[in-house]
Scaffold this motif. Structure first.
Motif, short mmCIF file in Angstrom:
data_model
loop_
_atom_site.label_atom_id
_atom_site.label_comp_id
_atom_site.label_asym_id
_atom_site.label_seq_id
_atom_site.Cartn_x
_atom_site.Cartn_y
_atom_site.Cartn_z
N SER A 1 -5.02 5.70 -1.62
CA SER A 1 -3.88 4.79 -1.63
C SER A 1 -3.76 4.08 -2.97
O SER A 1 -4.76 3.87 -3.67
CB SER A 1 -4.01 3.73 -0.54
OG SER A 1 -3.93 4.27 0.75
N LEU B 1 -2.95 0.52 -4.19
CA LEU B 1 -2.89 -0.86 -3.71
C LEU B 1 -2.26 -1.72 -4.80
O LEU B 1 -2.72 -1.71 -5.95
CB LEU B 1 -4.29 -1.36 -3.38
CG LEU B 1 -4.42 -2.76 -2.77
CD1 LEU B 1 -3.86 -2.77 -1.36
CD2 LEU B 1 -5.89 -3.17 -2.76
N ARG C 1 0.84 -1.19 0.00
CA ARG C 1 0.00 0.00 0.00
C ARG C 1 0.88 1.24 0.00
O ARG C 1 1.65 1.48 0.93
CB ARG C 1 -0.92 0.01 1.23
CG ARG C 1 -1.76 1.27 1.38
CD ARG C 1 -2.71 1.16 2.57
NE ARG C 1 -3.42 2.42 2.80
CZ ARG C 1 -3.04 3.35 3.68
NH1 ARG C 1 -1.96 3.14 4.42
NH2 ARG C 1 -3.73 4.45 3.83
N ASP D 1 -9.69 5.32 0.65
CA ASP D 1 -9.52 4.49 1.85
C ASP D 1 -10.74 4.46 2.75
O ASP D 1 -11.07 3.43 3.32
CB ASP D 1 -8.30 4.98 2.65
CG ASP D 1 -7.00 4.78 1.90
OD1 ASP D 1 -6.91 3.79 1.14
OD2 ASP D 1 -6.09 5.61 2.04
#
Length: 471
Positions: free
Chosen positions: A303, A305, A295, A427
């Protein structure tokens, strides 16, 4: 500059030809008035203007989709009048968007001709949700099912509220309904589209006019979206999304260098690789996926990922079956300083999604859908066009990432040098804004064909106990 641009298009045709009213209006003025509608008096000025967005228009605080009643994220649970809280509703919508994105990626598998697949699940959801406003009976049920919204209370209000909150955090959204002269959709559909999705009406006159709107809405990053339109087009639903994310921890440009990216066990390509010498990163091994998950945080609660399978190949079926986003968020460990290498690249993806959607079970939309809430005439979806532009550099990222892992006892590191799945996440709601599969970050470069051999030839360290070379 780190940015990602996305356009999504739906074309609706009158299958049996245009209505008599539409035919008679061919020689009329370039305006479309809906008698008795609330927006009748406002349409002519909108159409008279060139349907473009000012270059900086997307950065301003535009009118809030679905918030005309003064609703907000905090009182979403009250508006929905159900047992779920606002946070649960947001997560439910986000989970549905994630599943829709997975379905598209499963149908749009990378190939030698199409090595990288990049989509925006949130944009796809908005377009199908707006279409659902005009659907009835089995067509509405089909869309509810694919949007994972059949059991979610006040779905449209929840989604539009989520969009409003996204716009507060570096995601700019523009939406428009283009109408062919003489085609008169039902007022309720137009009013709901404007209220829920901020979709303004405009007359469809030329392709150049549409492309100019797209160019301005995407800050010039998509300059020619459409080449032409079929003659029986009566309506176009279009949205554009622009995201600019700045890394919470930037990469220093002076450390960027040319390195190898392993497309598979026999093909490699040179890429510009960014290097973070002591980069704070949260990463763990996902045993069920046989992959590393990392992350990279942006500013503004976003974020990147990354999921990098140890096999060197991205199996979307396995990821769909085993990747639980909510579980992943709870499993991320505390960040640790390590050496991190991440490709620097700029990619574009432009695809007609008609075949992919048919493979997903949405073929009815292109045949005989029931779109009776749009018009009493016979309509069908003719084309769904999706385009993205993705850039990752030292300052930030957009809809892409890479991942390949080498963890050593003596030097903890995370090296992105083989195919990976990525998702740009919000998030808080755990909603994917962009996602995709990257197998070649530099498709314009010549690939190098190698013979299977010693893992050392591929740049792995001598300590084989912790190395994870491509199989």
């Amino acid at each position: 500059m780190n940015l990602c641009c996305l356009i999504f298009l739906i074309l609706c045709y009158a299958k049996q030809g245009r209505t008599e009213d539409a035919i008679e209006a061919d020689n009329g003025p370039l305006t479309t008035r809906i008698p008795g509608s609330d927006w009748e008096d406002n349409l002519d000025p909108l159409v008279a203007e060139a349907p473009t967005v000012a270059p900086d228009g997307l950065e301003t605080d535009v009118s809030t989709p679905g918030q005309k009643d003064g609703s907000s994220e905090e009182d979403l649970d009250t508006l929905c009048d159900g047992e779920l809280t606002s946070q649960q509703i947001k997560r439910a919508v986000g989970n549905g968007i994630m599943k829709l994105g997975f379905s598209y990626l499963e149908s749009l598998k990378p190939s030698p001709e199409l090595p990288n697949v990049i989509i925006s699940p949130i944009s796809l959801s908005v377009a199908l949700s707006q279409l659902m406003l005009g659907a009835t009976n089995e067509t509405e049920e089909l869309l509810l099912q694919h949007l994972q919204a059949d059991e979610l209370p006040c779905y449209h209000t929840a989604l539009s509220t989520l969009l409003h909150n996204f716009q507060k955090k570096s995601l700019a959204i523009a939406s428009r309904i283009y109408l062919q002269t003489g085609f008169e959709p039902k007022p309720e559909f137009m009013e709901d589209s404007l209220k829920l999705y901020d979709s303004e009406p405009a007359t469809l006159s030329t392709v150049d006019e549409v492309n100019e709107w797209v160019k301005n809405a995407t800050k010039g990053h998509i300059s020619k979206f459409l080449a032409s339109l079929p003659g029986n087009t009566v309506m176009m639903l279009i949205n554009a999304m622009h995201f600019k994310g700045e890394w919470l921890n930037r990469f220093d440009p002076k450390f960027t260098s040319n390195e190898l990216f392993y497309m598979d066990e026999n093909k490699i390509v040179n890429v510009d690789m960014m290097l973070g010498v002591k980069y704070p990163l949260s990463v763990f091994t996902h045993l069920e996926l046989d992959a590393q998950v990392a992350r990279f945080p942006f500013k503004s609660d976003r974020s990147l990922l990354l999921v990098m399978p140890t096999s060197g190949k991205v199996n979307m079926s396995a990821i769909i079956a085993k990747l639980n986003i909510s579980d992943v968020y709870t499993r991320f460990p505390r960040e640790r300083n390590m050496q991190v290498k991440l490709p620097k690249f700029k990619l574009e993806f432009n695809q007609d999604l008609k075949d992919a959607m048919k493979g997903m079970g949405l073929g009815m939309l292109f045949g005989k859908p029931n779109l009776g809430r749009i018009s009493d005439g016979t309509l069908f979806v003719s084309n769904v066009q999706h385009m993205t532009s993705v850039e990752i550099n030292e300052e930030g990222a957009e809809a892409a990432a890479a991942t390949s892992v080498v963890i050593s006892r003596s030097n903890l590191s995370f090296t992105v040098n083989q195919p990976f799945f990525f998702a740009i996440m919000d998030d808080s709601s755990q909603t994917p804004l962009f996602m995709g599969v990257i197998t070649n970050p530099n498709p314009g470069a010549s690939t190098i064909v190698t013979s299977p051999g010693n893992p050392d030839e591929k740049g792995f360290s001598d300590d084989k106990s912790f190395d994870v070379p491509p199989k």
